[in-house]
Design a protein around this motif. Sequence first.
Motif, PDB file in Angstrom:
ATOM      1  N   SER A 487       0.813  -1.216   0.000  1.00 60.19           N
ATOM      2  CA  SER A 487       0.000   0.000   0.000  1.00 60.19           C
ATOM      3  C   SER A 487       0.848   1.268   0.000  1.00 60.19           C
ATOM      4  CB  SER A 487      -0.925   0.024   1.220  1.00 60.19           C
ATOM      5  OG  SER A 487      -0.170   0.055   2.425  1.00 60.19           O
ATOM      6  N   ASP A 488       2.159   1.126   0.176  1.00 58.10           N
ATOM      7  CA  ASP A 488       3.048   2.288   0.182  1.00 58.10           C
ATOM      8  C   ASP A 488       3.430   2.641  -1.259  1.00 58.10           C
ATOM      9  OD1 ASP A 488       3.314   2.750   3.031  1.00 58.10           O
ATOM     10  OD2 ASP A 488       4.461   0.876   3.089  1.00 58.10           O
ATOM     11  N   THR A 489       2.549   3.372  -1.927  1.00 60.33           N
ATOM     12  CA  THR A 489       2.759   3.712  -3.334  1.00 60.33           C
ATOM     13  C   THR A 489       3.101   5.180  -3.538  1.00 60.33           C
ATOM     14  OG1 THR A 489       0.376   4.056  -3.599  1.00 60.33           O
ATOM     15  CG2 THR A 489       1.245   1.861  -4.140  1.00 60.33           C
ATOM     16  N   ASP A 490       2.854   6.009  -2.520  1.00 64.13           N
ATOM     17  CA  ASP A 490       3.197   7.425  -2.661  1.00 64.13           C
ATOM     18  C   ASP A 490       4.719   7.560  -2.742  1.00 64.13           C
ATOM     19  OD1 ASP A 490       2.312  10.425  -2.275  1.00 64.13           O
ATOM     20  OD2 ASP A 490       4.036  10.085  -0.961  1.00 64.13           O
ATOM     21  N   GLU A 491       5.210   8.283  -3.760  1.00 70.97           N
ATOM     22  CA  GLU A 491       6.646   8.347  -4.017  1.00 70.97           C
ATOM     23  C   GLU A 491       7.425   8.956  -2.850  1.00 70.97           C
ATOM     24  OE1 GLU A 491       6.570  10.697  -7.534  1.00 70.97           O
ATOM     25  OE2 GLU A 491       6.470   8.974  -8.884  1.00 70.97           O
ATOM     26  N   VAL A 492       6.938  10.091  -2.355  1.00 72.70           N
ATOM     27  CA  VAL A 492       7.653  10.764  -1.265  1.00 72.70           C
ATOM     28  C   VAL A 492       7.594   9.926   0.005  1.00 72.70           C
ATOM     29  CG1 VAL A 492       7.683  12.812   0.208  1.00 72.70           C
ATOM     30  CG2 VAL A 492       7.332  13.054  -2.263  1.00 72.70           C
ATOM     31  N   ASN A 493       6.420   9.359   0.293  1.00 72.05           N
ATOM     32  CA  ASN A 493       6.280   8.506   1.468  1.00 72.05           C
ATOM     33  C   ASN A 493       7.244   7.317   1.410  1.00 72.05           C
ATOM     34  OD1 ASN A 493       4.564   8.642   3.849  1.00 72.05           O
ATOM     35  ND2 ASN A 493       3.793   6.635   3.267  1.00 72.05           N
ATOM     36  N   LEU A 494       7.339   6.718   0.214  1.00 73.58           N
ATOM     37  CA  LEU A 494       8.211   5.558   0.043  1.00 73.58           C
ATOM     38  C   LEU A 494       9.675   5.937   0.230  1.00 73.58           C
ATOM     39  CD1 LEU A 494       8.455   2.569  -0.632  1.00 73.58           C
ATOM     40  CD2 LEU A 494       8.435   3.177  -3.065  1.00 73.58           C
ATOM     41  N   SER A 495      10.071   7.081  -0.320  1.00 73.72           N
ATOM     42  CA  SER A 495      11.472   7.501  -0.156  1.00 73.72           C
ATOM     43  C   SER A 495      11.777   7.801   1.311  1.00 73.72           C
ATOM     44  CB  SER A 495      11.762   8.731  -1.022  1.00 73.72           C
ATOM     45  OG  SER A 495      11.096   9.877  -0.540  1.00 73.72           O
ATOM     46  N   THR A 496      10.786   8.353   2.025  1.00 73.34           N
ATOM     47  CA  THR A 496      10.984   8.683   3.444  1.00 73.34           C
ATOM     48  C   THR A 496      11.165   7.417   4.272  1.00 73.34           C
ATOM     49  OG1 THR A 496       9.621  10.662   3.163  1.00 73.34           O
ATOM     50  CG2 THR A 496       9.978   9.888   5.417  1.00 73.34           C
ATOM     51  N   ILE A 497      10.297   6.440   4.055  1.00 73.32           N
ATOM     52  CA  ILE A 497      10.393   5.190   4.813  1.00 73.32           C
ATOM     53  C   ILE A 497      11.686   4.450   4.484  1.00 73.32           C
ATOM     54  CG2 ILE A 497       9.325   2.943   5.191  1.00 73.32           C
ATOM     55  CD1 ILE A 497       6.612   4.250   4.683  1.00 73.32           C
ATOM     56  N   ALA A 498      12.015   4.389   3.181  1.00 68.68           N
ATOM     57  CA  ALA A 498      13.214   3.662   2.769  1.00 68.68           C
ATOM     58  C   ALA A 498      14.472   4.305   3.346  1.00 68.68           C
ATOM     59  CB  ALA A 498      13.296   3.601   1.244  1.00 68.68           C
ATOM     60  N   TYR A 499      14.502   5.651   3.381  1.00 60.45           N
ATOM     61  CA  TYR A 499      15.679   6.280   3.972  1.00 60.45           C
ATOM     62  C   TYR A 499      15.803   5.922   5.452  1.00 60.45           C
ATOM     63  CZ  TYR A 499      19.152   8.995   6.028  1.00 60.45           C
ATOM     64  OH  TYR A 499      20.268   9.304   6.745  1.00 60.45           O
ATOM     65  N   GLY A 500      14.695   6.004   6.192  1.00 62.37           N
ATOM     66  CA  GLY A 500      14.733   5.691   7.620  1.00 62.37           C
ATOM     67  C   GLY A 500      15.207   4.270   7.887  1.00 62.37           C
ATOM     68  N   LEU A 501      14.782   3.347   7.040  1.00 59.18           N
ATOM     69  CA  LEU A 501      15.232   1.960   7.183  1.00 59.18           C
ATOM     70  C   LEU A 501      16.742   1.874   6.978  1.00 59.18           C
ATOM     71  CD1 LEU A 501      14.673  -1.037   7.558  1.00 59.18           C
ATOM     72  CD2 LEU A 501      14.099  -1.171   5.111  1.00 59.18           C
ATOM     73  N   GLY A 502      17.243   2.594   5.961  1.00 63.14           N
ATOM     74  CA  GLY A 502      18.687   2.599   5.722  1.00 63.14           C
ATOM     75  C   GLY A 502      19.447   3.178   6.893  1.00 63.14           C
ATOM     76  N   ASN A 503      18.907   4.238   7.483  1.00 60.55           N
ATOM     77  CA  ASN A 503      19.562   4.837   8.640  1.00 60.55           C
ATOM     78  C   ASN A 503      19.587   3.861   9.819  1.00 60.55           C
ATOM     79  OD1 ASN A 503      20.594   7.593   9.669  1.00 60.55           O
ATOM     80  ND2 ASN A 503      19.209   6.904  11.288  1.00 60.55           N
ATOM     81  N   TRP A 504      18.501   3.136  10.002  1.00 58.08           N
ATOM     82  CA  TRP A 504      18.405   2.131  11.067  1.00 58.08           C
ATOM     83  C   TRP A 504      19.490   1.064  10.892  1.00 58.08           C
ATOM     84  CZ3 TRP A 504      16.827  -3.139  11.144  1.00 58.08           C
ATOM     85  CH2 TRP A 504      16.430  -3.643  12.395  1.00 58.08           C
ATOM     86  N   TYR A 505      19.665   0.621   9.639  1.00 60.70           N
ATOM     87  CA  TYR A 505      20.736  -0.351   9.363  1.00 60.70           C
ATOM     88  C   TYR A 505      22.110   0.273   9.605  1.00 60.70           C
ATOM     89  CZ  TYR A 505      17.744  -3.901   7.141  1.00 60.70           C
ATOM     90  OH  TYR A 505      16.817  -4.883   6.895  1.00 60.70           O
ATOM     91  N   ALA A 506      22.267   1.552   9.210  1.00 57.25           N
ATOM     92  CA  ALA A 506      23.566   2.203   9.370  1.00 57.25           C
ATOM     93  C   ALA A 506      23.953   2.295  10.845  1.00 57.25           C
ATOM     94  CB  ALA A 506      23.529   3.597   8.748  1.00 57.25           C
TER      95      ALA A 506
END
Length: 552
Positions: A487-506
């Motif tokens: 359901s996460d199809t909004d482009e900005v929303n998706l980029s925001t979530i994906a960045y946060g996940l990357g930061n969590w891994y970092a």
Amino acid sequence: MRSPLVAGVRRTALWTRLPQGWTPRAVVPAALLLFALAAPSSAQQAPLGGWPQHSRARPTPPVVTPGPYVQALPPGDADVLFDGTSLDRFMMGDGSTATWRIVDGAIEVVPGTGSLVTREAFGDVQLHIEWMTPAPPRGRDQDRGNSGVFFGGGRYEVQVLDSYRNPTYADGQAAALYGQYPPLVNASRAPGEWQSYDITYRRPRFAKTGVVLSPAVFTVVHNGVLVHDHRALIGPTANESRPPYERHEDRLPLMLQDHEHPVRFRNIWLRHLEPRPDETVQYRMPQGDVFRALPTTAAITAARAALGSNWGDVDKVIALGVAQSGARQFREAIATFTRGLRNRSAATHPKEVAMLLRWRGHRHLSVRELAKADADLTRALQLDGTNYGALFHLGVLRFLEGRHAAAAALFARAQPLAPDGGERAGSTDWLYMSLARAGRLDEANAMLAKRIDQQPDPKPAPPGYAYVTRLKLYRGELTPGQLITDSDTDEVNLSTIAYGLGNWYAVKGDTANARKSWERATQSGGWPGFGFNVAEAELRRLSAAKVRRTGR
């Protein structure tokens, strides 16, 4: 089909009158164009695919039976040229009022009146058009249900013809790119049945010198069957000649041909595939990807009307800039805020000037003008140290720069000033990330445990808000695999979530998965989002570190 621009065709005075609203540069004089098409050249005689033009020895495409007819209704972003009721979007080739008939919700060619052209000019488009040849059929070969759909002001034709059990030369049958390429197959329906074309047209590109940078390219689907797949033309289509390209305007009218047959057309709509004048370039990635504004909206029009000439009304200036930003017209919004700043003095109205600087700095950040963003946001805080937006966006900029401790200090100041639940979640999220990346994970977790973001608020964060989702990950309420859903199809929303996940891994030292998440953020299409913006910076730092480590 004979090209309508070949000399001697009485009914096609296409460019003999300047249509209303066109500039002289948008029109090719008839005499000049006819001369160009008739002029001899080596390209005229060069065979395509080893076959001379209109060769009757050339094998005809195999016949296939198309699937059941299904009318394709226009999608939400379609520009409807004909809906069955009016010819207002069309005129005759000489610029006069359209005189073709509307019969049973379809446009019918009135033989001998001339071709029909659109009043508006178009560049790259996806065109849907349905057509029907007369029943019972009359004539044979090219003299049976003949017409054409033309692009580029009459230069490039997709043939319309009754090709149902009607032999003709291969490069002149229905769906041919006339005189150059036969369709892959003959998917024609019987006369009296509705047929459809879905045509993707990419206009040719020319250098200022007239050199062809890229040719006209067509993809054509006839009755649901692909018959041309990204086929490049060698020049304009014409009868008994193969003229070379000549530089022309980027946007020119579409045309339906009068070839003395009462062919009918209906359900004509298109989608614009290249930027319109208000779809300005906002940001170019170093890799070459170009991101543009969206078309002007009703909200922008209303905000501009409300502002009028009163550029001293800061609230209305901001309302216009915010409306422009909603259509990704960030550079236009910067110009709006700049004009507002010229009408307000920091000495007499420091908080209003700070607010305009906060908004302009935000938008400089959106288009990656980082030094300008820094100057605006820093100055805004000098004028008003309690300006939440200036604190938050300067914090994002410091985080983007990799200055995580400085970012944490700014977000700590912003958090208690958050104006609503959504902003409180955002400042809490960035504060957590900043502290964690600054090596202060215990402090970050202690702040998170206070659940400041979950305080009751008259305006809570909207459902599915990306910052709320990221906070659930940090608190262990979601796993990485649950973070991004279908359901996460909004482009900005998706980029925001994906960045946060990357930061969590970092933070956990998992650079490989951090990189993957940040790459996903930059592939989301959500380029205005801070997640996309900061992910770009993270990936640049990773690449630079690799070069330092390996030398390549």
